[in-house]
Design a protein around this motif. Structure first.
Motif, PDB file in Angstrom:
ATOM      1  N   TYR A 194      49.524 -43.519  13.689  1.00  0.00           N
ATOM      2  CA  TYR A 194      50.369 -44.693  13.479  1.00  0.00           C
ATOM      3  C   TYR A 194      50.715 -44.806  12.006  1.00  0.00           C
ATOM      4  CZ  TYR A 194      52.272 -48.713  15.969  1.00  0.00           C
ATOM      5  OH  TYR A 194      53.124 -49.570  16.612  1.00  0.00           O
ATOM      6  N   PRO A 195      51.899 -45.366  11.685  1.00  0.00           N
ATOM      7  CA  PRO A 195      52.300 -45.466  10.283  1.00  0.00           C
ATOM      8  C   PRO A 195      51.570 -46.580   9.546  1.00  0.00           C
ATOM      9  CG  PRO A 195      53.952 -46.479  11.664  1.00  0.00           C
ATOM     10  CD  PRO A 195      52.951 -45.833  12.600  1.00  0.00           C
ATOM     11  N   LYS A 196      51.742 -46.598   8.244  1.00  0.00           N
ATOM     12  CA  LYS A 196      51.199 -47.686   7.441  1.00  0.00           C
ATOM     13  C   LYS A 196      52.047 -48.941   7.684  1.00  0.00           C
ATOM     14  CE  LYS A 196      54.011 -46.749   3.322  1.00  0.00           C
ATOM     15  NZ  LYS A 196      54.005 -46.444   1.879  1.00  0.00           N
ATOM     16  N   GLY A 197      51.653 -50.021   7.052  1.00  0.00           N
ATOM     17  CA  GLY A 197      52.377 -51.280   7.205  1.00  0.00           C
ATOM     18  C   GLY A 197      51.631 -52.255   8.083  1.00  0.00           C
ATOM     19  N   GLY A 198      52.312 -53.332   8.458  1.00  0.00           N
ATOM     20  CA  GLY A 198      51.685 -54.339   9.297  1.00  0.00           C
ATOM     21  C   GLY A 198      52.654 -55.449   9.624  1.00  0.00           C
ATOM     22  N   THR A 199      52.154 -56.454  10.326  1.00  0.00           N
ATOM     23  CA  THR A 199      53.031 -57.528  10.784  1.00  0.00           C
ATOM     24  C   THR A 199      52.293 -58.856  10.839  1.00  0.00           C
ATOM     25  OG1 THR A 199      54.570 -58.201  12.543  1.00  0.00           O
ATOM     26  CG2 THR A 199      52.499 -57.250  13.243  1.00  0.00           C
ATOM     27  N   THR A 200      53.069 -59.909  10.851  1.00  0.00           N
ATOM     28  CA  THR A 200      52.528 -61.235  11.126  1.00  0.00           C
ATOM     29  C   THR A 200      52.644 -61.508  12.619  1.00  0.00           C
ATOM     30  OG1 THR A 200      52.541 -63.525  10.340  1.00  0.00           O
ATOM     31  CG2 THR A 200      54.675 -62.559  10.876  1.00  0.00           C
ATOM     32  N   MET A 201      51.864 -62.469  13.097  1.00  0.00           N
ATOM     33  CA  MET A 201      51.856 -62.725  14.541  1.00  0.00           C
ATOM     34  C   MET A 201      51.379 -64.145  14.824  1.00  0.00           C
ATOM     35  SD  MET A 201      48.562 -60.287  15.351  1.00  0.00           S
ATOM     36  CE  MET A 201      49.275 -58.969  14.369  1.00  0.00           C
ATOM     37  N   VAL A 202      51.669 -64.585  16.038  1.00  0.00           N
ATOM     38  CA  VAL A 202      51.195 -65.871  16.539  1.00  0.00           C
ATOM     39  C   VAL A 202      50.867 -65.719  18.013  1.00  0.00           C
ATOM     40  CG1 VAL A 202      52.456 -67.347  14.911  1.00  0.00           C
ATOM     41  CG2 VAL A 202      53.562 -66.619  17.031  1.00  0.00           C
ATOM     42  N   ASN A 248      36.114 -46.904  19.779  1.00  0.00           N
ATOM     43  CA  ASN A 248      35.792 -45.979  18.706  1.00  0.00           C
ATOM     44  C   ASN A 248      36.852 -44.902  18.478  1.00  0.00           C
ATOM     45  OD1 ASN A 248      33.234 -47.242  18.231  1.00  0.00           O
ATOM     46  ND2 ASN A 248      32.420 -46.169  20.032  1.00  0.00           N
ATOM     47  N   LYS A 249      37.979 -45.039  19.138  1.00  0.00           N
ATOM     48  CA  LYS A 249      39.043 -44.044  18.973  1.00  0.00           C
ATOM     49  C   LYS A 249      39.570 -44.079  17.536  1.00  0.00           C
ATOM     50  CE  LYS A 249      43.503 -42.664  20.974  1.00  0.00           C
ATOM     51  NZ  LYS A 249      44.616 -43.074  21.865  1.00  0.00           N
ATOM     52  N   PRO A 250      39.581 -42.934  16.849  1.00  0.00           N
ATOM     53  CA  PRO A 250      40.043 -42.911  15.456  1.00  0.00           C
ATOM     54  C   PRO A 250      41.540 -43.240  15.340  1.00  0.00           C
ATOM     55  CG  PRO A 250      38.806 -40.920  16.011  1.00  0.00           C
ATOM     56  CD  PRO A 250      39.104 -41.625  17.289  1.00  0.00           C
ATOM     57  N   ILE A 251      41.887 -43.850  14.225  1.00  0.00           N
ATOM     58  CA  ILE A 251      43.285 -44.155  13.912  1.00  0.00           C
ATOM     59  C   ILE A 251      43.629 -43.464  12.598  1.00  0.00           C
ATOM     60  CG2 ILE A 251      44.991 -45.961  13.457  1.00  0.00           C
ATOM     61  CD1 ILE A 251      43.048 -47.914  14.894  1.00  0.00           C
ATOM     62  N   ILE A 252      44.624 -42.607  12.646  1.00  0.00           N
ATOM     63  CA  ILE A 252      45.054 -41.877  11.459  1.00  0.00           C
ATOM     64  C   ILE A 252      46.417 -42.400  11.032  1.00  0.00           C
ATOM     65  CG2 ILE A 252      45.744 -39.626  10.536  1.00  0.00           C
ATOM     66  CD1 ILE A 252      43.706 -38.336  12.355  1.00  0.00           C
ATOM     67  N   THR A 253      46.527 -42.772   9.766  1.00  0.00           N
ATOM     68  CA  THR A 253      47.798 -43.248   9.224  1.00  0.00           C
ATOM     69  C   THR A 253      48.683 -42.054   8.886  1.00  0.00           C
ATOM     70  OG1 THR A 253      46.744 -45.218   8.315  1.00  0.00           O
ATOM     71  CG2 THR A 253      48.898 -44.614   7.415  1.00  0.00           C
ATOM     72  N   ILE A 254      49.820 -41.969   9.533  1.00  0.00           N
ATOM     73  CA  ILE A 254      50.708 -40.826   9.343  1.00  0.00           C
ATOM     74  C   ILE A 254      51.673 -41.079   8.189  1.00  0.00           C
ATOM     75  CG2 ILE A 254      50.577 -40.169  11.776  1.00  0.00           C
ATOM     76  CD1 ILE A 254      53.329 -41.449  12.178  1.00  0.00           C
ATOM     77  N   PRO A 255      52.183 -40.009   7.561  1.00  0.00           N
ATOM     78  CA  PRO A 255      53.172 -40.181   6.491  1.00  0.00           C
ATOM     79  C   PRO A 255      54.505 -40.663   7.051  1.00  0.00           C
ATOM     80  CG  PRO A 255      52.862 -37.852   6.992  1.00  0.00           C
ATOM     81  CD  PRO A 255      51.815 -38.598   7.770  1.00  0.00           C
ATOM     82  N   ASN A 256      55.295 -41.268   6.197  1.00  0.00           N
ATOM     83  CA  ASN A 256      56.573 -41.830   6.637  1.00  0.00           C
ATOM     84  C   ASN A 256      57.493 -40.791   7.246  1.00  0.00           C
ATOM     85  OD1 ASN A 256      55.513 -44.159   5.593  1.00  0.00           O
ATOM     86  ND2 ASN A 256      57.198 -44.580   4.188  1.00  0.00           N
ATOM     87  N   TRP A 257      57.476 -39.580   6.681  1.00  0.00           N
ATOM     88  CA  TRP A 257      58.408 -38.562   7.167  1.00  0.00           C
ATOM     89  C   TRP A 257      58.127 -38.201   8.630  1.00  0.00           C
ATOM     90  CZ3 TRP A 257      56.659 -34.060   9.200  1.00  0.00           C
ATOM     91  CH2 TRP A 257      55.389 -33.608   8.826  1.00  0.00           C
ATOM     92  N   LEU A 258      56.858 -38.261   9.015  1.00  0.00           N
ATOM     93  CA  LEU A 258      56.516 -37.928  10.394  1.00  0.00           C
ATOM     94  C   LEU A 258      56.984 -39.026  11.345  1.00  0.00           C
ATOM     95  CD1 LEU A 258      55.170 -35.886  12.211  1.00  0.00           C
ATOM     96  CD2 LEU A 258      52.969 -37.030  11.812  1.00  0.00           C
TER      97      LEU A 258
END
Length: 337
Positions: A194-202, A248-258
């Motif tokens: 998954y890419p970097k970044g994030g979001t707000t939520m309610v 426990n599933k790992p999460i890897i931050t992918i580069p933007n180009w991918l």
């Protein structure tokens, strides 16, 4: 206060009606059938099933008669794709109705209006360098919808646009927007990319409180950025994993180009079928990998939105999405109304 709503059977409209009725207001609504199986609407809300787009001005004014408030909880979001230019579809369901309905509301003596919009309109304003309205038809449409709505506000007619973010929570029988993400995460075996970044939520309940607060408190014309909980994508995905049974599933931050490469593949498929989406996927990377955060002091707190349990709301959304993917329940999807 007597309030007329369009979209009262939807996830957000029904919750707003419930909150308003609990506060002593009365709510009547027009909505498209069918009512989702198992959906529990506020028993005191009066519902008429039909399409307001097919109604004459006189018929709509009859619904406004005696009302002090109006809520537009309908329209379509960026999930809607279609033949280009897709902006025309958003204009038909999100912009033109606002111009017509707010005109009729003012002519009928309505004093307060609340429009459910998108937080993309907020980011379009605070991040001008991204030119979001230029590149993304959906964001342009939300900007235009907001500007159209606020143009009706004056000293005798209050208009509030709620710039709504990611929303968690469920309505029985209604397909959550999160099915696509749960399905995508399931397909990634062993590790989540998954890419970097994030979001707000309610939560859904908090949206109901924001609508009721805007109806009761807003004066003049104002757009309220709505966000209560800010999470990075990684923080949010961890909660998804927990309720999907893979904590426990790992999460890897992918580069933007991918991420952009994957977006290009989706875009090619759309073009092959002569379909345009509301978000320009070649320009979407910059937005998706940003921290799309909103402080609760900007909208939620002024409107009286209270804390909720976001973990549980995410869990409810994930669990219903899994039931849908496993064909355990039948649901209805988004409707244009």
């Amino acid at each position: 206060m007597k309030i007329f709503m369009i979209g009262g059977t939807g996830l957000l409209g029904s919750e707003a009606a419930r909150e308003l009725i609990d506060r002593g207001h009365s709510v009547t609504s027009i909505a498209l059938p069918p009512l989702p199986a198992g959906a529990e609407l506020p028993p005191k809300m009066k519902i008429e099933y039909g399409n307001y787009l097919d109604m004459t001005d006189a018929e709509i004014k009859a619904h406004f008669k005696g009302c002090q408030g109006f809520i537009f909880a309908a329209g379509v979001d960026e999930r809607v794709e279609g033949a280009p230019p897709i902006y025309d579809t958003y204009k038909k369901y999100n912009i033109d109705p606002i111009k017509r309905l707010l005109r009729l509301a003012k002519e009928s003596g309505v004093k307060h209006a609340v429009i459910l919009g998108s937080y993309f309109a907020y980011f379009n304003k605070i991040w001008p360098e991204m030119e979001l309205a230029k590149w993304h038809p959906y964001i342009r449409a939300r900007k235009d919808q907001e500007e159209a709505a606020l143009s009706f506000a004056d000293s005798k007619f209050d208009v509030a646009v709620l710039e709504l973010p990611y929303i968690f929570g469920t309505q029985p029988g209604r397909k959550p927007v999160w099915v696509f993400l749960v399905e995508s995460l399931r397909k990634m075996k062993g590790v989540t990319l998954y890419p970097k970044g994030g979001t707000t939520m309610v939560t859904v309940r908090q949206v109901g409180e924001a609508v009721a607060g805007a109806m009761e408190l807003n004066k003049g014309g104002n757009a309220y950025p709505i966000g209560y909980y800010n999470m990075t994508w990684k923080e949010m995905i961890k909660i998804f994993h927990k309720y999907m049974g893979v904590p426990n599933k790992p999460i890897i931050t992918i580069p933007n180009w991918l991420f952009t490469l994957n977006s290009k593949n989706i875009l090619k498929e759309q073009q092959a079928h002569n379909i345009e989406g509301g978000l320009n996927l070649l320009k979407f990377t910059d937005l998706q990998t940003s921290n799309e955060f909103i402080d609760k002091s900007l909208g939620c707190e002024p409107l009286g939105v209270q804390p909720d349990i976001i973990d549980k709301a995410i869990g409810d959304s994930v669990k219903l999405s899994l039931e849908i993917l496993e064909n355990k329940v039948e649901t209805v999807g988004m409707k244009a109304e």
